[in-house]
Design a protein around this motif. Structure first.
Motif, PDB file in Angstrom:
ATOM      1  N   LEU A 195       0.859  -1.185   0.000  1.00  0.00           N
ATOM      2  CA  LEU A 195       0.000   0.000   0.000  1.00  0.00           C
ATOM      3  C   LEU A 195       0.890   1.228   0.000  1.00  0.00           C
ATOM      4  N   ASP A 196       0.672   2.156  -0.930  1.00  0.00           N
ATOM      5  CA  ASP A 196       1.483   3.365  -0.923  1.00  0.00           C
ATOM      6  C   ASP A 196       0.936   4.348   0.122  1.00  0.00           C
ATOM      7  N   PRO A 197       1.713   5.373   0.507  1.00  0.00           N
ATOM      8  CA  PRO A 197       1.299   6.295   1.587  1.00  0.00           C
ATOM      9  C   PRO A 197      -0.020   7.010   1.317  1.00  0.00           C
ATOM     10  N   GLN A 198      -0.297   7.353   0.046  1.00  0.00           N
ATOM     11  CA  GLN A 198      -1.541   8.056  -0.250  1.00  0.00           C
ATOM     12  C   GLN A 198      -2.746   7.141  -0.051  1.00  0.00           C
ATOM     13  N   ALA A 199      -2.645   5.892  -0.504  1.00  0.00           N
ATOM     14  CA  ALA A 199      -3.753   4.952  -0.330  1.00  0.00           C
ATOM     15  C   ALA A 199      -4.015   4.694   1.150  1.00  0.00           C
ATOM     16  N   LEU A 200      -2.941   4.508   1.932  1.00  0.00           N
ATOM     17  CA  LEU A 200      -3.114   4.242   3.363  1.00  0.00           C
ATOM     18  C   LEU A 200      -3.746   5.444   4.063  1.00  0.00           C
ATOM     19  N   SER A 201      -3.329   6.650   3.694  1.00  0.00           N
ATOM     20  CA  SER A 201      -3.908   7.855   4.295  1.00  0.00           C
ATOM     21  C   SER A 201      -5.397   7.965   3.991  1.00  0.00           C
ATOM     22  N   LEU A 202      -5.767   7.682   2.739  1.00  0.00           N
ATOM     23  CA  LEU A 202      -7.182   7.719   2.358  1.00  0.00           C
ATOM     24  C   LEU A 202      -8.001   6.704   3.134  1.00  0.00           C
ATOM     25  N   LEU A 203      -7.473   5.503   3.266  1.00  0.00           N
ATOM     26  CA  LEU A 203      -8.206   4.431   3.934  1.00  0.00           C
ATOM     27  C   LEU A 203      -8.398   4.734   5.416  1.00  0.00           C
ATOM     28  N   VAL A 204      -7.356   5.231   6.062  1.00  0.00           N
ATOM     29  CA  VAL A 204      -7.467   5.550   7.481  1.00  0.00           C
ATOM     30  C   VAL A 204      -8.485   6.672   7.694  1.00  0.00           C
ATOM     31  N   SER A 205      -8.414   7.708   6.839  1.00  0.00           N
ATOM     32  CA  SER A 205      -9.363   8.821   6.963  1.00  0.00           C
ATOM     33  C   SER A 205     -10.794   8.355   6.759  1.00  0.00           C
ATOM     34  N   SER A 206     -10.999   7.510   5.766  1.00  0.00           N
ATOM     35  CA  SER A 206     -12.337   7.020   5.485  1.00  0.00           C
ATOM     36  C   SER A 206     -12.833   6.077   6.578  1.00  0.00           C
ATOM     37  N   PHE A 207     -11.943   5.247   7.109  1.00  0.00           N
ATOM     38  CA  PHE A 207     -12.326   4.281   8.141  1.00  0.00           C
ATOM     39  C   PHE A 207     -12.787   4.982   9.419  1.00  0.00           C
ATOM     40  N   PHE A 208     -12.158   6.131   9.747  1.00  0.00           N
ATOM     41  CA  PHE A 208     -12.493   6.833  10.981  1.00  0.00           C
ATOM     42  C   PHE A 208     -13.390   8.047  10.743  1.00  0.00           C
ATOM     43  N   GLY A 209     -14.064   8.090   9.582  1.00  0.00           N
ATOM     44  CA  GLY A 209     -15.061   9.115   9.345  1.00  0.00           C
ATOM     45  C   GLY A 209     -14.514  10.472   8.990  1.00  0.00           C
ATOM     46  N   GLY A 210     -13.433  10.534   8.248  1.00  0.00           N
ATOM     47  CA  GLY A 210     -12.864  11.801   7.829  1.00  0.00           C
ATOM     48  C   GLY A 210     -13.775  12.540   6.851  1.00  0.00           C
ATOM     49  N   ASP A 211     -13.545  13.826   6.702  1.00  0.00           N
ATOM     50  CA  ASP A 211     -14.347  14.655   5.807  1.00  0.00           C
ATOM     51  C   ASP A 211     -14.012  14.309   4.357  1.00  0.00           C
ATOM     52  N   PRO A 212     -14.991  13.830   3.576  1.00  0.00           N
ATOM     53  CA  PRO A 212     -14.695  13.443   2.181  1.00  0.00           C
ATOM     54  C   PRO A 212     -14.328  14.635   1.300  1.00  0.00           C
ATOM     55  N   ASP A 213     -14.654  15.847   1.720  1.00  0.00           N
ATOM     56  CA  ASP A 213     -14.343  17.034   0.925  1.00  0.00           C
ATOM     57  C   ASP A 213     -12.933  17.558   1.191  1.00  0.00           C
ATOM     58  N   ILE A 214     -12.259  16.999   2.183  1.00  0.00           N
ATOM     59  CA  ILE A 214     -10.883  17.420   2.494  1.00  0.00           C
ATOM     60  C   ILE A 214      -9.971  16.205   2.328  1.00  0.00           C
ATOM     61  N   PRO A 215      -9.365  16.012   1.164  1.00  0.00           N
ATOM     62  CA  PRO A 215      -8.521  14.835   0.948  1.00  0.00           C
ATOM     63  C   PRO A 215      -7.291  14.862   1.850  1.00  0.00           C
ATOM     64  N   PRO A 216      -6.999  13.780   2.531  1.00  0.00           N
ATOM     65  CA  PRO A 216      -5.837  13.743   3.428  1.00  0.00           C
ATOM     66  C   PRO A 216      -4.539  13.651   2.625  1.00  0.00           C
ATOM     67  N   PRO A 217      -3.459  14.269   3.102  1.00  0.00           N
ATOM     68  CA  PRO A 217      -2.173  14.174   2.415  1.00  0.00           C
ATOM     69  C   PRO A 217      -1.560  12.795   2.620  1.00  0.00           C
ATOM     70  N   PRO A 218      -0.641  12.389   1.751  1.00  0.00           N
ATOM     71  CA  PRO A 218       0.026  11.092   1.940  1.00  0.00           C
ATOM     72  C   PRO A 218       0.875  11.089   3.211  1.00  0.00           C
ATOM     73  N   ILE A 219       1.003   9.915   3.809  1.00  0.00           N
ATOM     74  CA  ILE A 219       1.790   9.769   5.036  1.00  0.00           C
ATOM     75  C   ILE A 219       3.276   9.928   4.703  1.00  0.00           C
ATOM     76  N   LYS A 220       3.973  10.744   5.486  1.00  0.00           N
ATOM     77  CA  LYS A 220       5.404  10.981   5.256  1.00  0.00           C
ATOM     78  C   LYS A 220       6.226  10.629   6.487  1.00  0.00           C
ATOM     79  N   ARG A 221       5.858   9.528   7.104  1.00  0.00           N
ATOM     80  CA  ARG A 221       6.557   9.007   8.282  1.00  0.00           C
ATOM     81  C   ARG A 221       6.245   7.522   8.376  1.00  0.00           C
ATOM     82  N   ALA A 222       6.887   6.845   9.289  1.00  0.00           N
ATOM     83  CA  ALA A 222       6.583   5.427   9.493  1.00  0.00           C
ATOM     84  C   ALA A 222       5.151   5.283  10.000  1.00  0.00           C
ATOM     85  N   PRO A 223       4.366   4.363   9.453  1.00  0.00           N
ATOM     86  CA  PRO A 223       2.960   4.215   9.864  1.00  0.00           C
ATOM     87  C   PRO A 223       2.839   3.869  11.343  1.00  0.00           C
TER      88      PRO A 223
END
Length: 312
Positions: free
Chosen positions: A97-125
């Motif tokens: 899983l690349d950092p952008q996909a993981l960031s999207l999945l975590v945001s979506s799993f915990f109810g993040g705002d769909p209108d504010i796309p999360p940035p890719p993770i730039k650290r160890a998960p």
């Protein structure tokens, strides 16, 4: 590797997999991988619809023939990786899983705002991000595994999620011919990727076993001599007519010009060999103006030793 050590046939397949640059017909390999991916899509869409708070678009971006060395990430990569074993291979499926996909999945799993796309993770998960990645990997593994005679036999319960420099430094890749399936995961205009790597042998074995007649004794005997990975390789066949058996003492006394008498049954003991390995016992004959070799039965090395002892 302990499983391979106890199974000589599996060990042979793994060695050939390391040495041979491609297995089978590339078109058939890609078709088999694409079929696995397309079969998995409906199940994946249903699973993520139930688990995520916002719609997640999942699609198959590409299917490519690769070397499995591409699986290993750089040490400073922020990807998350898992290796899923199967009954026939300890690394039957590797997913990243690349950092952008993981960031999207975590945001979506915990109810993040769909209108504010999360940035890719730039650290160890983190531990939570690794848990979400594990859930996603398990869903993909179950969906691609399938059911029935074409099931890949994946065992996700034995898999461990890897991430960070320490894990990737210790991660050892067994190189060989593989196929990569790239899935895109998107929410709005933001997309990430999940890549799945299969050894070509794992995909093609299930396809061969599912073909009509593949379970016959003749098919199994043939595959035990020539594995699917080398079916397309060209080898030189040699038909040999054994002369006789003589003691080493008599062999040492042979001189130039000496005439050797053929045994009267010599022509009925022709052997067909490839790469210095006898594969069939044959009969030598003639058809019109051409000499022929008729295949009689597969060569049995064990029986050959027994016959030699009895003759002695």
């Amino acid at each position: 590797m302990s499983e391979a050590a106890e199974n000589p046939e599996l060990m042979r397949k793994l060695i050939v997999e390391r040495l041979v640059g491609a297995t089978g017909d590339p078109r058939k390999v890609c078709d088999a991988a694409r079929a696995v991916a397309m079969r998995a899509l409906p199940n994946l869409i249903d699973v993520f619809r139930d688990k995520l708070s916002m719609p997640m678009a999942i699609d198959v971006a590409s299917v490519d023939i690769v070397r499995l060395a591409e699986v290993k990430p750089e040490r400073d990569s922020f990807d998350v990786l898992v290796v899923v074993p199967a009954y026939t291979s300890r690394d039957a499926l590797t997913m990243r899983l690349d950092p952008q996909a993981l960031s999207l999945l975590v945001s979506s799993f915990f109810g993040g705002d769909p209108d504010i796309p999360p940035p890719p993770i730039k650290r160890a998960p983190s531990k939570i991000e690794r848990d979400v990645a594990s859930m996603v990997f398990e869903a993909f593994a179950h969906a691609m595994n399938g059911e029935g005679v074409r099931a890949l036999g994946l065992k996700y319960s034995a898999a461990t999620v890897l991430s960070g420099e320490t894990d990737f430094k210790r991660f050892v890749v067994r190189d060989g011919p593989g196929v990569k399936i790239t899935f895109t995961l998107g929410a709005g205009e933001t997309t990430g990727e999940l890549t799945a790597f299969f050894p070509q042998r794992v995909l093609m074995e299930t396809r061969v076993q599912a073909q009509p007649g593949a379970g016959s004794a003749e098919a199994k005997a043939w595959r035990s001599r020539f594995n699917e990975e080398v079916m397309r390789s060209k080898v030189e066949l040699k038909a040999t007519v054994p002369l006789m058996k003589v003691p080493l003492g008599e062999l040492a006394q042979l001189q130039v010009g000496q005439v050797l008498e053929l045994d009267e049954n010599a022509r009925s003991e022709t052997r067909l060999s490839a790469r210095d390995r006898t594969v069939f016992l044959c009969e030598f004959g003639k058809l019109g103006q051409h000499y022929t070799v008729r295949v009689r039965r597969p060569f049995d090395a064990r029986q050959e030793v027994i016959d030699g002892l009895l003759a002695g």
